[in-house]
Design an enzyme around this catalytic site. Structure first.
Site, mmCIF file in Angstrom:
data_model
loop_
_atom_site.group_PDB
_atom_site.id
_atom_site.type_symbol
_atom_site.label_atom_id
_atom_site.label_comp_id
_atom_site.label_asym_id
_atom_site.label_seq_id
_atom_site.Cartn_x
_atom_site.Cartn_y
_atom_site.Cartn_z
ATOM 1 N N LYS A 1 0.837 -1.220 0.000
ATOM 2 C CA LYS A 1 0.000 0.000 0.000
ATOM 3 C C LYS A 1 0.864 1.260 0.000
ATOM 4 C CE LYS A 1 -2.166 -1.107 3.823
ATOM 5 N NZ LYS A 1 -1.479 -2.385 4.114
ATOM 6 N N ARG B 1 -9.670 1.470 8.719
ATOM 7 C CA ARG B 1 -9.367 0.090 9.094
ATOM 8 C C ARG B 1 -10.521 -0.556 9.848
ATOM 9 N NH1 ARG B 1 -3.416 0.830 8.886
ATOM 10 N NH2 ARG B 1 -2.546 -1.209 9.271
ATOM 11 N N ARG C 1 -0.945 -8.729 13.284
ATOM 12 C CA ARG C 1 -1.451 -7.681 12.376
ATOM 13 C C ARG C 1 -2.357 -8.293 11.315
ATOM 14 N NH1 ARG C 1 4.011 -5.499 10.492
ATOM 15 N NH2 ARG C 1 2.852 -4.199 9.029
ATOM 16 N N ARG D 1 11.604 -6.315 4.526
ATOM 17 C CA ARG D 1 11.451 -4.853 4.422
ATOM 18 C C ARG D 1 12.499 -4.129 5.252
ATOM 19 N NH1 ARG D 1 5.780 -2.000 5.386
ATOM 20 N NH2 ARG D 1 5.857 -3.054 7.405
ATOM 21 N N ARG E 1 11.357 -2.305 10.944
ATOM 22 C CA ARG E 1 10.278 -1.770 11.781
ATOM 23 C C ARG E 1 10.007 -2.706 12.946
ATOM 24 N NH1 ARG E 1 5.221 0.094 8.144
ATOM 25 N NH2 ARG E 1 4.097 -1.114 9.700
HETATM 26 P P1 AP5 Z 1 4.820 -1.681 1.780
HETATM 27 O O1 AP5 Z 1 4.545 -0.801 0.611
HETATM 28 O O2 AP5 Z 1 5.599 -1.134 2.913
HETATM 29 O O3 AP5 Z 1 3.455 -2.380 2.270
HETATM 30 P P2 AP5 Z 1 2.234 -1.815 3.121
HETATM 31 O O4 AP5 Z 1 0.998 -2.461 2.573
HETATM 32 O O5 AP5 Z 1 2.266 -0.327 3.168
HETATM 33 O O6 AP5 Z 1 2.590 -2.457 4.518
HETATM 34 P P3 AP5 Z 1 2.491 -1.902 6.002
HETATM 35 O O7 AP5 Z 1 3.118 -2.971 6.845
HETATM 36 O O8 AP5 Z 1 3.087 -0.526 6.113
HETATM 37 O O9 AP5 Z 1 0.985 -1.839 6.212
HETATM 38 P P4 AP5 Z 1 0.252 -1.939 7.539
HETATM 39 O O10 AP5 Z 1 -1.130 -1.631 7.112
HETATM 40 O O11 AP5 Z 1 0.439 -3.185 8.285
HETATM 41 O O12 AP5 Z 1 1.015 -0.868 8.451
HETATM 42 P P5 AP5 Z 1 0.783 0.659 8.761
HETATM 43 O O13 AP5 Z 1 2.078 1.329 8.672
HETATM 44 O O14 AP5 Z 1 -0.363 1.199 7.999
HETATM 45 O O15 AP5 Z 1 5.553 -2.992 1.210
HETATM 46 C C1 AP5 Z 1 5.998 -4.033 2.085
HETATM 47 C C2 AP5 Z 1 7.345 -4.599 1.587
HETATM 48 O O16 AP5 Z 1 7.137 -5.249 0.319
HETATM 49 C C3 AP5 Z 1 8.423 -3.531 1.332
HETATM 50 O O17 AP5 Z 1 9.668 -4.063 1.680
HETATM 51 C C4 AP5 Z 1 8.350 -3.283 -0.187
HETATM 52 O O18 AP5 Z 1 9.601 -2.865 -0.699
HETATM 53 C C5 AP5 Z 1 7.944 -4.666 -0.709
HETATM 54 N N1 AP5 Z 1 7.122 -4.621 -1.915
HETATM 55 C C6 AP5 Z 1 6.125 -3.725 -2.207
HETATM 56 N N2 AP5 Z 1 5.555 -4.032 -3.393
HETATM 57 C C7 AP5 Z 1 6.197 -5.149 -3.849
HETATM 58 C C8 AP5 Z 1 6.060 -5.963 -5.024
HETATM 59 N N3 AP5 Z 1 5.148 -5.684 -5.970
HETATM 60 N N4 AP5 Z 1 6.869 -7.042 -5.157
HETATM 61 C C9 AP5 Z 1 7.784 -7.345 -4.207
HETATM 62 N N5 AP5 Z 1 7.970 -6.611 -3.076
HETATM 63 C C10 AP5 Z 1 7.185 -5.531 -2.905
HETATM 64 O O19 AP5 Z 1 0.303 0.575 10.284
HETATM 65 C C11 AP5 Z 1 1.176 0.199 11.324
HETATM 66 C C12 AP5 Z 1 0.436 0.179 12.653
HETATM 67 O O20 AP5 Z 1 -0.075 1.495 12.939
HETATM 68 C C13 AP5 Z 1 -0.806 -0.716 12.702
HETATM 69 O O21 AP5 Z 1 -0.478 -2.053 13.023
HETATM 70 C C14 AP5 Z 1 -1.632 -0.030 13.804
HETATM 71 O O22 AP5 Z 1 -1.124 -0.331 15.071
HETATM 72 C C15 AP5 Z 1 -1.365 1.447 13.543
HETATM 73 N N6 AP5 Z 1 -2.337 2.046 12.618
HETATM 74 C C16 AP5 Z 1 -2.097 2.541 11.371
HETATM 75 N N7 AP5 Z 1 -3.223 3.039 10.822
HETATM 76 C C17 AP5 Z 1 -4.216 2.836 11.734
HETATM 77 C C18 AP5 Z 1 -5.607 3.108 11.741
HETATM 78 N N8 AP5 Z 1 -6.213 3.659 10.667
HETATM 79 N N9 AP5 Z 1 -6.315 2.763 12.842
HETATM 80 C C19 AP5 Z 1 -5.714 2.207 13.918
HETATM 81 N N10 AP5 Z 1 -4.400 1.914 13.976
HETATM 82 C C20 AP5 Z 1 -3.649 2.220 12.893
#
Ligand code: AP5
Ligand code: ZN
Length: 216
Positions: free
Chosen positions: A13, A88, A171, A127, A160
């Site tokens: 994402k 979410r 998660r 990552r 991370r």
């Molecule tokens: P990446 O692009 O980083 O993936 P992502 O979907 O953004 O993953 P996240 O782990 O950041 O999502 P998340 O929803 O768990 O965490 P968030 O930060 O929102 O890609 C992942 C890896 O794959 C990278 O190494 C990349 O290089 C690689 N990659 C990408 N595309 C690829 C491809 N096509 N082929 C191969 N490799 C590829 O949230 C973190 C925490 O914050 C949550 O757990 C929660 O505690 C809190 N939080 C955040 N938002 C909320 C909310 N709205 N409400 C409540 N709590 C929240």
């Protein structure tokens, strides 16, 4: 145009939201990035959020909402937003509808990046993230030019805290319970586009861009 990007942790994402924002002149709003910024600053909100994030739990809606509202109103001269990691929960989806309605807008398209669990675990396991500028790398698929160093700003890359195996599992479970039901919500409104998230980031981006254009 306002775009919601849905998908499990590690679906790509963040990687894709940055590209969508640049291509469609949108503001990228990542609640995960905003929360990590608060944690980094050691603000009161960051201190409250950190314990949830370390465990892979959702941060309470009201804490996330405050940050979201501030960021949403910082948008100027752009065509809309790409929401990455928000909403979410159903409550968050309702709040977002209300906030956008106040601005005479709505969710035009919700894109679901479909990636199987084993691929998600492989992506998160490799990552590396930049704590300074938020750039994201992968040891195998998107390595930085110099080992462990951010191409953009030269900072040391980190793993991370929530990318440990047991936290990744939690998660994913939280995603299934709270976030996956949103597919039905946006599907029912006729604004959901399902996009296969496998292939290179470029291939995925082309599919996503088509889905976004179709939603305009
Ligand atoms: P990446 O692009 O980083 O993936 P992502 O979907 O953004 O993953 P996240 O782990 O950041 O999502 P998340 O929803 O768990 O965490 P968030 O930060 O929102 O890609 C992942 C890896 O794959 C990278 O190494 C990349 O290089 C690689 N990659 C990408 N595309 C690829 C491809 N096509 N082929 C191969 N490799 C590829 O949230 C973190 C925490 O914050 C949550 O757990 C929660 O505690 C809190 N939080 C955040 N938002 C909320 C909310 N709205 N409400 C409540 N709590 C929240
Ligand atoms: Zn950097």
């Amino acid at each position: 145009m306002d775009v919601v990007l849905l998908g499990p942790p590690g679906a790509g994402k963040g990687t894709q939201a940055k590209r969508l924002a640049a291509t469609f002149n949108l503001l990228h709003i990542s609640t995960g990035d905003l929360l990590r910024e608060e944690v980094g600053k050691g603000s009161e909100l960051g201190q409250q959020a950190a314990s949830y994030m370390q465990k892979g739990e959702l941060v309470p809606d009201d804490l996330v909402a405050k940050m979201l509202v501030t960021r949403l109103h910082s948008q100027q001269g752009l065509a809309g937003c790409v929401f990455d990691g928000y909403p979410r929960t159903r409550a968050q989806a309702e709040l977002l509808d209300g906030l956008l309605a106040e601005l005479g807008r709505r969710v035009d398209v919700a894109v679901y990046l479909e990636v199987p669990d084993d691929e998600v675990v492989a992506r998160l396991g490799g990552r590396r993230s930049c704590p300074s500028c938020g750039a994201v790398y992968h040891l195998r698929t998107q390595p930085p030019a110099r080992d462990g160093v951010c191409d953009v700003c030269g900072s040391q890359l980190v793993v991370r805290e929530d990318d440990k195996e047991e936290v990744i599992r939690q998660r994913l479970a939280v995603y299934r319970t709270h976030t996956e039901p949103l597919l039905e919500l946006y599907g029912g409104r006729g604004v959901l586009a399902r996009v296969p998230g496998q292939g290179t980031p470029e291939e995925v981006f082309l599919r996503l861009a088509d889905a976004v254009r179709g939603g305009r």
